[in-house]
Design a protein around this motif. Structure first.
Motif, PDB file in Angstrom:
ATOM      1  N   GLY A 143       0.819  -1.195   0.000  1.00 34.61           N
ATOM      2  CA  GLY A 143       0.000   0.000   0.000  1.00 34.61           C
ATOM      3  C   GLY A 143       0.864   1.260   0.000  1.00 34.61           C
ATOM      4  N   PRO A 144       0.232   2.438   0.032  1.00 28.41           N
ATOM      5  CA  PRO A 144      -1.231   2.607   0.158  1.00 28.41           C
ATOM      6  C   PRO A 144      -2.019   2.175  -1.078  1.00 28.41           C
ATOM      7  CG  PRO A 144      -0.174   4.711  -0.227  1.00 28.41           C
ATOM      8  CD  PRO A 144       0.928   3.721  -0.037  1.00 28.41           C
ATOM      9  N   ALA A 145      -1.382   2.162  -2.243  1.00 23.46           N
ATOM     10  CA  ALA A 145      -2.082   1.687  -3.437  1.00 23.46           C
ATOM     11  C   ALA A 145      -1.863   0.182  -3.590  1.00 23.46           C
ATOM     12  CB  ALA A 145      -1.583   2.415  -4.678  1.00 23.46           C
ATOM     13  N   VAL A 146      -2.908  -0.517  -4.010  1.00 20.47           N
ATOM     14  CA  VAL A 146      -2.808  -1.941  -4.321  1.00 20.47           C
ATOM     15  C   VAL A 146      -3.359  -2.133  -5.730  1.00 20.47           C
ATOM     16  CG1 VAL A 146      -3.570  -4.269  -3.750  1.00 20.47           C
ATOM     17  CG2 VAL A 146      -3.024  -2.671  -1.912  1.00 20.47           C
ATOM     18  N   ASN A 147      -2.496  -2.608  -6.616  1.00 20.47           N
ATOM     19  CA  ASN A 147      -2.871  -2.714  -8.019  1.00 20.47           C
ATOM     20  C   ASN A 147      -2.973  -4.167  -8.475  1.00 20.47           C
ATOM     21  OD1 ASN A 147      -2.683   0.198  -8.412  1.00 20.47           O
ATOM     22  ND2 ASN A 147      -0.460  -0.080  -8.306  1.00 20.47           N
ATOM     23  N   GLY A 148      -3.601  -4.351  -9.626  1.00 20.86           N
ATOM     24  CA  GLY A 148      -3.688  -5.682 -10.214  1.00 20.86           C
ATOM     25  C   GLY A 148      -4.883  -6.474  -9.728  1.00 20.86           C
ATOM     26  N   THR A 149      -5.030  -7.660 -10.286  1.00 23.58           N
ATOM     27  CA  THR A 149      -6.181  -8.516  -9.953  1.00 23.58           C
ATOM     28  C   THR A 149      -5.738  -9.925  -9.553  1.00 23.58           C
ATOM     29  OG1 THR A 149      -6.450  -9.130 -12.292  1.00 23.58           O
ATOM     30  CG2 THR A 149      -7.742  -7.270 -11.485  1.00 23.58           C
ATOM     31  N   ASP A 150      -4.513 -10.038  -9.020  1.00 24.17           N
ATOM     32  CA  ASP A 150      -4.012 -11.367  -8.654  1.00 24.17           C
ATOM     33  C   ASP A 150      -4.876 -12.046  -7.596  1.00 24.17           C
ATOM     34  OD1 ASP A 150      -1.978 -11.208 -10.464  1.00 24.17           O
ATOM     35  OD2 ASP A 150      -0.436 -10.621  -9.029  1.00 24.17           O
ATOM     36  N   LEU A 151      -5.365 -11.277  -6.634  1.00 20.55           N
ATOM     37  CA  LEU A 151      -6.206 -11.881  -5.596  1.00 20.55           C
ATOM     38  C   LEU A 151      -7.547 -12.327  -6.171  1.00 20.55           C
ATOM     39  CD1 LEU A 151      -5.571  -9.670  -2.432  1.00 20.55           C
ATOM     40  CD2 LEU A 151      -4.441 -11.795  -3.132  1.00 20.55           C
ATOM     41  N   ARG A 152      -8.110 -11.533  -7.057  1.00 19.21           N
ATOM     42  CA  ARG A 152      -9.381 -11.927  -7.684  1.00 19.21           C
ATOM     43  C   ARG A 152      -9.222 -13.199  -8.503  1.00 19.21           C
ATOM     44  NH1 ARG A 152     -11.234  -8.516 -12.705  1.00 19.21           N
ATOM     45  NH2 ARG A 152      -9.644  -9.911 -13.580  1.00 19.21           N
ATOM     46  N   ASP A 153      -8.070 -13.323  -9.180  1.00 23.84           N
ATOM     47  CA  ASP A 153      -7.901 -14.388 -10.169  1.00 23.84           C
ATOM     48  C   ASP A 153      -7.173 -15.621  -9.659  1.00 23.84           C
ATOM     49  OD1 ASP A 153      -9.100 -12.600 -11.918  1.00 23.84           O
ATOM     50  OD2 ASP A 153      -7.192 -11.838 -12.684  1.00 23.84           O
ATOM     51  N   VAL A 154      -6.685 -15.596  -8.417  1.00 24.80           N
ATOM     52  CA  VAL A 154      -5.819 -16.668  -7.943  1.00 24.80           C
ATOM     53  C   VAL A 154      -6.507 -18.034  -7.901  1.00 24.80           C
ATOM     54  CG1 VAL A 154      -6.321 -16.259  -5.488  1.00 24.80           C
ATOM     55  CG2 VAL A 154      -4.138 -17.321  -6.170  1.00 24.80           C
ATOM     56  N   GLY A 201       0.382 -14.999  -0.181  1.00 28.49           N
ATOM     57  CA  GLY A 201      -0.106 -14.100  -1.217  1.00 28.49           C
ATOM     58  C   GLY A 201      -0.143 -14.762  -2.572  1.00 28.49           C
ATOM     59  N   ALA A 202      -0.221 -13.936  -3.604  1.00 25.46           N
ATOM     60  CA  ALA A 202      -0.325 -14.451  -4.970  1.00 25.46           C
ATOM     61  C   ALA A 202       0.398 -13.519  -5.930  1.00 25.46           C
ATOM     62  CB  ALA A 202      -1.796 -14.587  -5.364  1.00 25.46           C
ATOM     63  N   PHE A 203       0.894 -14.094  -7.026  1.00 24.74           N
ATOM     64  CA  PHE A 203       1.528 -13.268  -8.051  1.00 24.74           C
ATOM     65  C   PHE A 203       1.416 -13.948  -9.410  1.00 24.74           C
ATOM     66  CE2 PHE A 203       4.834 -16.274  -7.181  1.00 24.74           C
ATOM     67  CZ  PHE A 203       5.656 -16.329  -8.296  1.00 24.74           C
ATOM     68  N   THR A 204       1.478 -13.142 -10.450  1.00 23.57           N
ATOM     69  CA  THR A 204       1.468 -13.656 -11.813  1.00 23.57           C
ATOM     70  C   THR A 204       2.901 -13.922 -12.236  1.00 23.57           C
ATOM     71  OG1 THR A 204      -0.501 -12.340 -12.331  1.00 23.57           O
ATOM     72  CG2 THR A 204       0.770 -13.207 -14.184  1.00 23.57           C
ATOM     73  N   LEU A 205       3.182 -15.174 -12.613  1.00 21.49           N
ATOM     74  CA  LEU A 205       4.535 -15.518 -13.010  1.00 21.49           C
ATOM     75  C   LEU A 205       4.762 -15.080 -14.452  1.00 21.49           C
ATOM     76  CD1 LEU A 205       7.194 -16.851 -12.268  1.00 21.49           C
ATOM     77  CD2 LEU A 205       6.280 -19.026 -13.100  1.00 21.49           C
TER      78      LEU A 205
END
Length: 222
Positions: A143-154, A201-205
């Motif tokens: 944070g304070p900004a959180v970007n991306g959709t890794d949590l939505r798509d995991v 957590g999650a990340f896009t490889l």
């Protein structure tokens, strides 16, 4: 002298006013019956009576975020195990440990322990992860900004087909990130520099040597 032929026009007798009136009454009766048969009575508390409910992104995020945390906790691969698999074959590792909604990009649930580095004003915070080779760098969204959709798509189960349109789909991802931001604010993530933390957590490889992780859960090691 030829006889004159006389033709007489015979006037047809039309329907009487009474008969016409009865016909019109019959037509109206048929229309009323047809309308009655095509009318559906809907209870006032049914979904049809209330109409299509508007998508509530905030409610969706609050409901889904704990489920995502639980999914990652149960399915996260240890970072050192993942690093070995990625070094051998990054594409195979992504398919083995990740999920994909589009068949092209894979989001991997991961867990590790490390020391939080200098937290920038924006972007990913570097974290030195125990058990990883030096050529793999890990960044963490604090944070304070959180970007991306890794949590939505995991989970690989949430797709555009679950929503009415692309806007709702994007709002769903943003709402989940908002729940993460609330959690980060509660734990004062901006003060984690230099501390040892356990991360789920999650990340896009995409880049095998750079893992940009969106956390679902952070625990400060005592």
């Amino acid at each position: 002298m030829s006889a004159a032929t006389t033709s007489v026009a015979v006037k047809r007798k039309g329907l009487s006013p009474l008969v016409k009136r009865l016909i019109w009454i019959g037509v109206l009766v048929l229309l009323v019956i047809a309308m009655a048969l095509s009318t559906k009575v809907v209870p006032k508390d049914s979904e049809l009576a209330q109409g299509t409910q508007q998508f509530n992104a905030a409610e969706y995020g609050a409901t889904q975020f704990p489920k995502i945390q639980d999914y990652i906790a149960k399915n996260a691969v240890d970072a050192s195990t993942l690093a070995t698999a990625v070094k051998a074959d990054a594409a195979a590792a992504a398919k083995q440990y990740g999920k994909s909604a589009d068949g092209a990009t894979y989001i991997i649930p991961v867990t590790f322990t490390g020391v939080v580095g200098t937290i920038p004003a924006s972007g990913y915070t570097p974290i030195t992860v125990t058990g990883l080779p030096d050529d793999i760098k890990v960044g963490l969204q604090l944070g304070p900004a959180v970007n991306g959709t890794d949590l939505r798509d995991v989970t690989g189960t949430v797709t555009l087909n679950d929503f009415e349109n692309q806007i709702q789909y994007q709002d769903a991802g943003a709402a989940i990130n908002e729940e993460l931001k609330k959690n980060l604010a509660k734990m004062d993530a901006s003060g984690l520099e230099g501390q040892t933390v356990k991360v789920e957590g999650a990340f896009t490889l995409i880049n095998p040597q750079q893992w940009n992780v969106t956390p679902s859960q952070i625990t400060v090691e005592k």
